[in-house]
Write an enzyme that holds these catalytic residues in place. Sequence first.
Site, short mmCIF file in Angstrom:
data_model
loop_
_atom_site.label_atom_id
_atom_site.label_comp_id
_atom_site.label_asym_id
_atom_site.label_seq_id
_atom_site.Cartn_x
_atom_site.Cartn_y
_atom_site.Cartn_z
N ASP A 28 -19.81 39.66 115.79
CA ASP A 28 -19.55 38.57 114.93
C ASP A 28 -18.51 38.79 113.92
OD1 ASP A 28 -20.28 35.89 113.97
OD2 ASP A 28 -21.49 37.22 112.51
N ASP A 84 -18.09 36.29 110.70
CA ASP A 84 -18.48 36.11 109.13
C ASP A 84 -19.82 36.48 109.16
OD1 ASP A 84 -16.28 34.23 107.66
OD2 ASP A 84 -16.55 33.55 109.64
O1 LIG Z 1 -19.85 33.27 113.92
P1 LIG Z 1 -19.16 33.68 112.83
O2 LIG Z 1 -17.90 34.37 112.73
O3 LIG Z 1 -20.16 34.25 111.82
O4 LIG Z 1 -18.59 32.30 112.23
C1 LIG Z 1 -19.58 31.21 111.43
C2 LIG Z 1 -18.81 30.53 110.52
O5 LIG Z 1 -18.14 31.19 109.51
C3 LIG Z 1 -17.43 30.37 108.77
O6 LIG Z 1 -18.57 29.99 107.74
C4 LIG Z 1 -19.03 30.87 107.03
O7 LIG Z 1 -18.22 31.57 106.34
C5 LIG Z 1 -17.60 31.11 105.16
C6 LIG Z 1 -16.50 32.29 104.75
O8 LIG Z 1 -17.37 33.25 103.95
C7 LIG Z 1 -18.48 30.56 104.25
O9 LIG Z 1 -17.62 29.80 103.11
C8 LIG Z 1 -19.40 29.51 104.95
O10 LIG Z 1 -20.43 28.88 104.07
C9 LIG Z 1 -20.10 30.21 106.05
O11 LIG Z 1 -20.85 29.34 106.69
C10 LIG Z 1 -16.48 29.27 109.24
O12 LIG Z 1 -15.81 28.58 108.48
C11 LIG Z 1 -17.24 28.65 110.39
O13 LIG Z 1 -16.09 27.62 110.93
C12 LIG Z 1 -17.87 29.49 111.38
O14 LIG Z 1 -18.73 28.68 112.33
#
Ligand SMILES: O=P(O)(O)OC[C@H]1O[C@H](O[C@H]2O[C@H](CO)[C@@H](O)[C@H](O)[C@H]2O)[C@H](O)[C@@H](O)[C@@H]1O
Length: 241
Positions: free
Chosen positions: A20, A22
Amino acid sequence: MATTLNKDFAFPSNAALFLDFDGTLVGFQDNPYSVHLANSEISCLLNLNDKLDGALAIISGRDIVDLSKRVPIALWRIGNHGLYSAAPDTPPPNDLPKFSSDIRRKIDTVMSQVPEIWIEDKGPVLAIHHRKKPALGLAISQAISPLLAPLKTHIIQVGNCVVEIKPASANKGIGLRKQMTRDPFLGRIPIMIGDDTTDEEGFIAAKKLGGFGIKIGHGPTQAKYNLLNIQDLYSFLRLPT
Ligand SMILES: O=P(O)(O)OC[C@H]1O[C@H](O[C@H]2O[C@H](CO)[C@@H](O)[C@H](O)[C@H]2O)[C@H](O)[C@@H](O)[C@@H]1O
């Protein structure tokens, strides 16, 4: 309950690794578009990819085009929660279907009453970000839910300060299974590593295919193992395979 991995853990040499993005490979920030891998982290991933003969994929809820800007193009990338993928050294698809404009208008109207949130457009998936109001996840999800009924295809998934509206088929478990039918993943042991609710579907799929999950952090999980944080993950990824 997951068992914390220790330094003696033997990383299977015939693993297929699903990482994964983020919260797993990079820490959270207010602005998703400022997030990037450090050079040392890129080297770590490319080395590991070589050791696994290319059986490494980054699997993310991010839009496949956005994800491809943040991870090396030499790696497999699976974006939009498993919906779309890009093979090494190939550009991501850029003709994703759009979210229903009618429902989007209704969501915008309801969400315009909630301060300090913003909506990320990811083709067929929308993400309502509320990092500045962490407690709002459930309320946003309840406000949006009745608007989705006409679509019939979409579900809501609450993640880390984000409420995602996505087709039911946008599922990391489905994405992982599909990838395991492709070379060079076929016949290997899938290991899914992630931190959030969307990764749980990946943990379950990996287990069903004879592998296992590793959760970053604590909390209830379908993963067999856990690691405390991102720093521990990179130490683990640098172990000899
Ligand atoms: O599946 P992932 O790689 O974990 O992605 C999940 C979401 O990640 C992003 O949002 C998340 O990270 C951002 C940056 O640190 C943060 O600002 C946000 O609050 C988190 O939810 C991304 O923007 C999403 O589109 C992804 O689904």
